[in-house]
Write a protein that holds these residues in place. Sequence first.
Motif, short mmCIF file in Angstrom:
data_model
loop_
_atom_site.label_atom_id
_atom_site.label_comp_id
_atom_site.label_asym_id
_atom_site.label_seq_id
_atom_site.Cartn_x
_atom_site.Cartn_y
_atom_site.Cartn_z
N GLU A 7 0.86 -1.18 0.00
CA GLU A 7 0.00 0.00 0.00
C GLU A 7 0.90 1.23 0.00
OE1 GLU A 7 -2.53 0.14 3.42
OE2 GLU A 7 -1.02 1.06 4.68
N ALA A 8 0.43 2.26 -0.68
CA ALA A 8 1.24 3.48 -0.81
C ALA A 8 0.39 4.70 -0.50
CB ALA A 8 1.80 3.58 -2.23
N VAL A 9 1.00 5.63 0.21
CA VAL A 9 0.40 6.94 0.47
C VAL A 9 1.28 7.98 -0.21
CG1 VAL A 9 -0.21 8.66 2.20
CG2 VAL A 9 -0.63 6.24 2.66
N VAL A 10 0.67 8.78 -1.06
CA VAL A 10 1.39 9.87 -1.72
C VAL A 10 0.68 11.17 -1.39
CG1 VAL A 10 2.19 10.85 -3.90
CG2 VAL A 10 2.17 8.37 -3.58
N VAL A 11 1.40 12.12 -0.81
CA VAL A 11 0.84 13.40 -0.40
C VAL A 11 1.66 14.52 -1.03
CG1 VAL A 11 0.30 14.91 1.55
CG2 VAL A 11 0.05 12.43 1.79
N ARG A 12 0.96 15.54 -1.51
CA ARG A 12 1.67 16.73 -2.00
C ARG A 12 1.77 17.71 -0.83
NH1 ARG A 12 2.96 18.36 -6.96
NH2 ARG A 12 1.53 16.90 -7.99
N ASP A 13 3.01 17.97 -0.41
CA ASP A 13 3.19 18.82 0.78
C ASP A 13 3.00 20.30 0.43
OD1 ASP A 13 5.52 19.72 -0.43
OD2 ASP A 13 6.86 18.51 0.82
N GLN A 14 3.16 21.15 1.42
CA GLN A 14 2.89 22.57 1.23
C GLN A 14 3.89 23.25 0.29
OE1 GLN A 14 1.52 24.83 4.74
NE2 GLN A 14 1.70 22.94 5.91
N GLU A 15 5.02 22.60 0.03
CA GLU A 15 6.00 23.12 -0.92
C GLU A 15 5.75 22.61 -2.33
OE1 GLU A 15 9.81 22.11 0.57
OE2 GLU A 15 9.69 23.45 2.31
N GLY A 16 4.74 21.74 -2.49
CA GLY A 16 4.41 21.22 -3.81
C GLY A 16 5.12 19.93 -4.18
N LYS A 17 5.91 19.38 -3.25
CA LYS A 17 6.64 18.14 -3.52
C LYS A 17 5.79 16.93 -3.16
CE LYS A 17 11.10 20.33 -2.50
NZ LYS A 17 12.31 20.28 -1.63
N LEU A 18 6.03 15.83 -3.86
CA LEU A 18 5.33 14.59 -3.57
C LEU A 18 6.09 13.81 -2.51
CD1 LEU A 18 4.15 13.26 -7.05
CD2 LEU A 18 2.97 14.75 -5.44
N VAL A 19 5.42 13.48 -1.43
CA VAL A 19 6.00 12.68 -0.35
C VAL A 19 5.40 11.29 -0.44
CG1 VAL A 19 6.35 12.47 2.12
CG2 VAL A 19 6.22 14.75 1.08
N GLU A 20 6.25 10.27 -0.48
CA GLU A 20 5.80 8.90 -0.68
C GLU A 20 6.05 8.04 0.55
OE1 GLU A 20 7.96 7.58 -4.05
OE2 GLU A 20 7.17 9.13 -5.41
N LYS A 21 5.09 7.17 0.82
CA LYS A 21 5.24 6.22 1.92
C LYS A 21 4.68 4.88 1.45
CE LYS A 21 3.76 5.34 6.70
NZ LYS A 21 2.89 5.83 7.81
N VAL A 22 5.54 3.87 1.40
CA VAL A 22 5.14 2.55 0.88
C VAL A 22 5.40 1.50 1.95
CG1 VAL A 22 5.44 0.86 -0.96
CG2 VAL A 22 5.79 3.30 -1.44
N GLU A 23 4.40 0.64 2.16
CA GLU A 23 4.53 -0.43 3.15
C GLU A 23 4.00 -1.74 2.57
OE1 GLU A 23 2.40 0.85 6.57
OE2 GLU A 23 4.00 2.16 7.31
N PRO A 24 4.63 -2.86 2.94
CA PRO A 24 4.09 -4.16 2.49
C PRO A 24 2.78 -4.47 3.20
CG PRO A 24 5.90 -4.48 4.03
CD PRO A 24 5.85 -3.01 3.75
N LEU A 25 1.92 -5.19 2.52
CA LEU A 25 0.62 -5.57 3.10
C LEU A 25 0.70 -6.95 3.72
CD1 LEU A 25 -2.06 -4.29 0.56
CD2 LEU A 25 -1.72 -3.54 2.91
N ARG A 26 0.12 -7.08 4.89
CA ARG A 26 -0.01 -8.39 5.54
C ARG A 26 -1.49 -8.63 5.79
NH1 ARG A 26 4.26 -5.69 7.73
NH2 ARG A 26 6.32 -6.70 7.61
#
Length: 323
Positions: A30-49
């Motif tokens: 599963e992945a969470v992608v957020v555009r921060d206040q500076e306009g950059k994409l912040v990514e967070k990826v974790e395996p699913l169990r």
Amino acid sequence: MAEHHSCAFRTSIGGQALIEGILMRGPEKEAVVVRDQEGKLVEKVEPLRFIKDRYPILGWPLVRGTVNFLDSMVHGVKALMYSADFYPDDEAAQPSRFEQWLEKHIPGKKLESAVVALAVALGVGMSIFLFMVLPTMLTGAILHFYPGFPMWGRNLVEGLLKIVIFLIYLIACSRQKDIYRVFQYHGAEHKTIFCYEAGLPLTVENVRVQPRHHPRCGTSFLFVVIFVSILISSVVFGIWPITNVWLRTAAHLILLPLVVGITYEFNRWVGRHVQENRLAQILTAPGLWMQNFTTNEPDDSMIEVAIRSLELVLPSEKGKDAW
């Protein structure tokens, strides 16, 4: 409503709109992608169990619906809290004394788990109250003055109230300014999944022209839950007539896992056959219409977030995410 394009295949990948971001869940990650206040994409990826891997019975038909629903809620709340951290309001920037006390006396992981559990409980509790308890109580109050009212009529009034309350809830949410952008990301999520299912390259141009109404959307799921609950309760109360408000409410709660289980299996069937099966198209039409309130047309920056979040959860083995 945009015309649905024929799909090369149907994916099991699904997502959820967040605050300036998107959560995507695939068969492996599963992945969470957020555009921060500076306009950059912040990514967070974790395996699913998956819990069904440890307890196979939880993956059985009719059982897996409730399990997957709760699991999705837990992961969704965590992702929403994560995205909210990028956009703290002025009050949230300075923690209250109570928050400072919690942070001091409860370890971070336990505190996060407790907050997620509380949020899920409140979310489920509010849904049960709005769409089950409240309609039953209102029906009881209305028909208190008509003691000879037939049971089929009571079931009909209660069912209509459930649908009306659900519509009011959706419309009220769609009118909130802060929610509008979240619903734009919701539209971006649907469009991106449609583009992927159509076998097209994941580009902003290809995603932009896709429809924003998807048959496996959570909005459609909730509507079908309400509709199935109406059908099942009508049968149950037709066999065992119950007029007492509290007993009817208790019966609704007992039947809820069965209702969610049937709805989940229905959504799986629809996901496979909606393109070529006329009956499936008719049955999904009300839920798709209701997505007019919960999805908005996204801008290109939102589509970029959706594309990236989908790319991050694509399976290592092609076709592993086939629905």
